[in-house]
Design a protein around this motif. Structure first.
Motif, short mmCIF file in Angstrom:
data_model
loop_
_atom_site.label_atom_id
_atom_site.label_comp_id
_atom_site.label_asym_id
_atom_site.label_seq_id
_atom_site.Cartn_x
_atom_site.Cartn_y
_atom_site.Cartn_z
N ALA A 165 0.84 -1.21 0.00
CA ALA A 165 0.00 0.00 0.00
C ALA A 165 0.86 1.25 0.00
O ALA A 165 0.69 2.15 -0.81
CB ALA A 165 -0.93 0.00 1.21
N SER A 166 1.85 1.29 0.89
CA SER A 166 2.61 2.52 1.10
C SER A 166 3.50 2.88 -0.08
O SER A 166 3.49 4.02 -0.56
CB SER A 166 3.45 2.40 2.38
OG SER A 166 4.34 1.30 2.27
N SER A 167 4.29 1.93 -0.57
CA SER A 167 5.20 2.24 -1.67
C SER A 167 4.44 2.52 -2.96
O SER A 167 4.81 3.40 -3.73
CB SER A 167 6.19 1.08 -1.89
OG SER A 167 7.08 0.98 -0.81
N ARG A 168 3.36 1.79 -3.17
CA ARG A 168 2.58 1.99 -4.40
C ARG A 168 2.03 3.41 -4.47
O ARG A 168 2.15 4.10 -5.49
CB ARG A 168 1.46 0.96 -4.45
CG ARG A 168 0.66 0.95 -5.74
CD ARG A 168 -0.11 -0.35 -5.79
NE ARG A 168 -1.11 -0.36 -6.84
CZ ARG A 168 -1.86 -1.43 -7.14
NH1 ARG A 168 -1.71 -2.55 -6.46
NH2 ARG A 168 -2.74 -1.38 -8.11
N LEU A 169 1.46 3.88 -3.36
CA LEU A 169 0.91 5.24 -3.33
C LEU A 169 2.02 6.28 -3.26
O LEU A 169 1.97 7.31 -3.93
CB LEU A 169 -0.03 5.40 -2.14
CG LEU A 169 -1.36 4.65 -2.26
CD1 LEU A 169 -2.09 4.68 -0.92
CD2 LEU A 169 -2.22 5.24 -3.35
N GLY A 170 3.04 6.02 -2.43
CA GLY A 170 4.12 6.98 -2.27
C GLY A 170 4.91 7.20 -3.54
O GLY A 170 5.26 8.33 -3.89
N VAL A 171 5.20 6.10 -4.26
CA VAL A 171 5.95 6.21 -5.50
C VAL A 171 5.12 6.92 -6.57
O VAL A 171 5.63 7.74 -7.34
CB VAL A 171 6.43 4.83 -5.98
CG1 VAL A 171 6.97 4.89 -7.41
CG2 VAL A 171 7.51 4.30 -5.04
N ALA A 172 3.82 6.63 -6.63
CA ALA A 172 2.96 7.30 -7.61
C ALA A 172 3.00 8.81 -7.42
O ALA A 172 3.14 9.58 -8.39
CB ALA A 172 1.52 6.80 -7.49
N LEU A 173 2.91 9.27 -6.17
CA LEU A 173 2.97 10.69 -5.87
C LEU A 173 4.35 11.26 -6.21
O LEU A 173 4.47 12.33 -6.82
CB LEU A 173 2.64 10.93 -4.40
CG LEU A 173 2.65 12.37 -3.92
CD1 LEU A 173 1.64 13.22 -4.68
CD2 LEU A 173 2.37 12.42 -2.41
N GLY A 174 5.39 10.54 -5.81
CA GLY A 174 6.75 11.01 -6.07
C GLY A 174 7.07 11.12 -7.54
O GLY A 174 7.67 12.10 -7.99
N LEU A 175 6.65 10.14 -8.34
CA LEU A 175 6.93 10.18 -9.77
C LEU A 175 6.21 11.34 -10.45
O LEU A 175 6.77 12.00 -11.33
CB LEU A 175 6.52 8.85 -10.43
CG LEU A 175 7.33 7.61 -10.03
CD1 LEU A 175 6.79 6.38 -10.75
CD2 LEU A 175 8.82 7.79 -10.30
N GLU A 176 4.98 11.59 -10.03
CA GLU A 176 4.24 12.71 -10.63
C GLU A 176 4.89 14.04 -10.25
O GLU A 176 4.97 14.96 -11.08
CB GLU A 176 2.78 12.68 -10.20
CG GLU A 176 1.90 13.64 -10.97
CD GLU A 176 1.90 13.36 -12.48
OE1 GLU A 176 1.73 14.32 -13.26
OE2 GLU A 176 2.06 12.19 -12.89
N ALA A 177 5.39 14.15 -9.02
CA ALA A 177 6.09 15.37 -8.62
C ALA A 177 7.35 15.58 -9.46
O ALA A 177 7.67 16.70 -9.86
CB ALA A 177 6.45 15.30 -7.14
#
Length: 282
Positions: A188-200
């Motif tokens: 849950a955490s890496s999937r959401l965190g990475v999605a946000l980080g990549l878009e940033a």
């Protein structure tokens, strides 16, 4: 208070492994940290000692008394046979993790729970290297481990209910909260965190705003404790890229890494650990 594991092994003494070792030692566990050679083992002890000094105000006893419960060695064979828990915390290399977990299982007793601190790799696939995958699960700690409030417990199909219950009790003994998730790419955490980080990162790449503005938007507007780009610097751009590539391969194009991230990693701009990432850390 939940029962503390009396004897803990930690395979890998880097930033995450040292934090895990420090956290268990602080609540009374006897901890053995395994590194690749004598120099790395000594460095792991120094890392833990430094972490204890920084956390001194939150400890229930003097730093030196906590540190006395920690030993370091240069071989998995040095893991205590009576360990209650062994946590693997090496780099995100599935083959290396599987090999070390299998080696650890061969040393410890049949009641020992084995865990991986992986942030994205399949727990089921790692567990396939074990003779008893029922006593294996993911225990995904967060950086910095001693101060973080969360452990993500990742359950594979073979993980037994008792293994999960015991890991949950130990999570609470550390003063942390658990979230239980099914084994899935990025959990849950890496999937959401990475999605946000990549878009940033894409927004920086496209010139939408500078890193500080993007981070401030999430910190002030959404009450994130820090923005996704500063967090990427703390995690390590190389670590983010490795996770993104894994999620890209398993979940598709939405996790394709931006060119800017690849270029920064190629230049050695890895974030805080190299002194430069999206911010200067000199």
């Amino acid at each position: 208070m939940s029962t503390v594991p009396a004897v803990v092994g930690v395979v890998g003494g880097g930033r995450m492994g040292a934090g895990i070792a420090q956290s268990f030692a602080a609540v009374g566990s006897s901890v053995t940290v395994i590194e690749g050679d004598g120099r790395a083992a000594a460095a792991a002890l120094e890392r833990i000692a430094g972490g204890l000094v920084r956390a001194a105000e939150r400890l229930d006893e003097p730093c030196d008394r906590v540190l006395a419960r920690v030993t370091a060695a240069d071989s998995v064979d040095a893991l205590p046979a009576d360990a209650d828990l062994v946590v693997e915390a090496v780099v995100e290399d599935a083959a290396l993790k599987a090999r070390l977990l299998a080696a650890a299982e061969a040393v410890v007793g049949e009641r020992t729970i084995l865990a991986s601190n992986t942030s994205s790799l399949s727990i089921a696939e790692l567990g396939a290297a074990l003779t008893h995958p029922s006593r294996f699960l993911g225990m995904h700690f967060f950086n910095p481990v001693p101060a973080s409030a969360l452990i993500e417990l990742v359950v594979a199909p073979a993980t037994s209910e008792q293994t999960l219950l015991t890991a949950t009790a130990w999570t609470h003994a550390l003063g942390k909260q658990d979230v239980v998730v099914k084994d899935s790419p990025g959990f849950a955490s890496s999937r959401l965190g990475v999605a946000l980080g990549l878009e940033a990162i894409r927004m920086v790449e496209e010139g939408v705003a500078d890193p500080q503005a993007i981070d401030d938007a999430m910190r002030l507007g959404y009450r994130h404790p820090m923005g996704p780009l500063r967090l990427t610097d703390l995690v390590g751009l190389d670590v983010r890229l490795a996770i993104a590539d894994h999620l890209h391969a398993t979940l598709g194009e939405r996790f394709a890494a931006p060119r800017l991230l690849r270029d920064k990693v190629a230049r050695g701009e890895l974030g805080r650990k190299s002194g430069k990432g999206f911010y200067s850390w000199e």
